[in-house]
Write a protein that holds these residues in place. Structure first.
Motif, short mmCIF file in Angstrom:
data_model
loop_
_atom_site.label_atom_id
_atom_site.label_comp_id
_atom_site.label_asym_id
_atom_site.label_seq_id
_atom_site.Cartn_x
_atom_site.Cartn_y
_atom_site.Cartn_z
N VAL A 81 0.78 -1.28 0.09
CA VAL A 81 0.04 -0.18 0.07
C VAL A 81 0.79 1.13 -0.04
O VAL A 81 2.10 1.46 0.60
N VAL A 82 0.67 2.18 -0.81
CA VAL A 82 1.42 3.53 -0.80
C VAL A 82 0.59 4.77 -0.47
O VAL A 82 -0.71 4.80 -1.23
N ASP A 83 1.03 5.38 0.25
CA ASP A 83 0.41 6.94 0.80
C ASP A 83 0.39 7.51 -0.39
O ASP A 83 1.47 7.81 -1.00
N MET A 84 -0.73 8.39 -0.65
CA MET A 84 -0.78 9.42 -1.56
C MET A 84 -0.59 10.70 -0.83
O MET A 84 -1.03 11.03 0.08
N ALA A 111 -2.66 -0.97 -3.39
CA ALA A 111 -3.48 -0.01 -2.99
C ALA A 111 -2.94 1.28 -2.74
O ALA A 111 -1.78 1.15 -2.50
N VAL A 112 -3.79 2.24 -2.67
CA VAL A 112 -3.17 3.52 -2.45
C VAL A 112 -3.88 4.00 -0.95
O VAL A 112 -5.02 3.42 -0.51
N LEU A 127 -12.07 6.69 -6.96
CA LEU A 127 -10.81 5.50 -7.11
C LEU A 127 -11.46 4.47 -7.02
O LEU A 127 -11.08 3.50 -7.88
N VAL A 128 -12.29 3.87 -6.17
CA VAL A 128 -12.71 2.45 -6.13
C VAL A 128 -13.52 2.00 -7.35
O VAL A 128 -13.33 1.06 -7.81
N PRO A 133 -7.96 0.05 -5.62
CA PRO A 133 -8.14 -0.21 -4.16
C PRO A 133 -7.84 1.09 -3.27
O PRO A 133 -6.56 1.41 -3.36
N VAL A 134 -8.48 1.25 -2.15
CA VAL A 134 -8.00 2.30 -1.24
C VAL A 134 -7.80 2.01 0.17
O VAL A 134 -8.98 1.41 0.79
#
Ligand code: KIV
Length: 245
Positions: A81-84, A111-112, A127-128, A133-134
């Motif tokens: 998962v990567v932070d925006m 996911a972000v 986004l979803v 995926p968020v």
């Protein structure tokens, strides 16, 4: 080797906790964590932890992508998962979608993550709906912290408690059966996350709730001092520390 986890595997853990989650910013750390974690987060905390920035507000999309690529190289099975970072999603859904797509494409993450509950509901929905995926983030929102004194426990007073409940219950917990991951929050969450450097004892001033499992800052200093001593005493490099031709 364990099978690669999917978003659905992780969702199913809502009823089968705990979800093990930690942050990583580099390949070597990701390689270690991958053996033990369900989720590895490339958090924008990297601005402070790695880059000596004052807050996560200085972190850019390019920084997140660079570190996420490094972490991707170290992961075989965990969910990535990567932070925006701030400025890349909260203004409107169109901007959020462009930037989330870039992160997904360049880092091959699963996911972000975006900060804020109800305020970013429309953005998360967009986004979803576009198959991104968020992971949400409610409670203390580092990207919204403009001064140090705002880094305080959320939910103690009536207003912020209500905001968290609204964020969690109204739009997320009730309508979608997604797992919740706590950080300094409740053991009722489906999983827990910590900034890895905090638990290792590398952070300058870790939050009060952190359980420090070792003090690698101290250990690192001991090793460096030994190296310097060896150098000064002419004990390094010796025969074994040089290429033999
Ligand atoms: O940026 C980060 O590392 C995070 C964790 C504190 C969850 O958001």
């Amino acid at each position: 080797m364990k099978k690669k986890l999917t978003i659905n595997n992780v969702k199913q853990k809502k009823f089968n906790k705990p979800l093990v989650c930690l942050t990583a910013y580099t390949t070597p750390m990701a390689q270690i964590l991958d053996k033990y974690c369900d989720v590895i987060l490339v958090g924008d905390s990297l601005g402070m932890v790695l880059h000596g920035m004052k807050s996560t507000r200085e972190v850019t999309l390019e920084m997140m992508i660079m570190h996420a690529k490094a972490v991707r190289r170290g992961i075989k099975k965990s969910l990535l998962v990567v932070d925006m970072p701030i400025g890349t999603y909260e203004k409107n859904s169109k901007i959020a979608l462009i930037n989330a797509r870039q992160i997904m494409k360049e880092t091959n993450c699963d996911a972000v993550k975006v900060e804020g509950g109800i305020k970013v509901y429309e953005i998360i929905k967009c986004l979803v709906n576009n198959d991104i995926p968020v992971m949400g983030h409610v409670g203390l929102l580092p990207q919204s912290v403009k001064k140090k004194s705002d880094y305080k426990v959320k939910g103690k007073d009536y207003l912020s408690f209500n905001q968290i409940i609204k964020d969690l219950a109204d739009k997320i917990n009730k309508s979608i059966k997604i797992p919740t991951i706590g950080i300094g929050a409740s053991n009722k969450c489906d999983g827990q996350i910590l900034v890895t450097e905090d638990l290792l004892g590398y952070s300058v001033k870790p939050p009060k709730f952190v359980k420090m499992y070792d003090n690698f800052k101290e250990r690192t200093e001991i090793c460096i001092k030994k190296f310097v001593k060896d150098l000064k005493n002419n004990n390094f490099p010796n025969f074994k520390n040089m290429y033999q031709i």
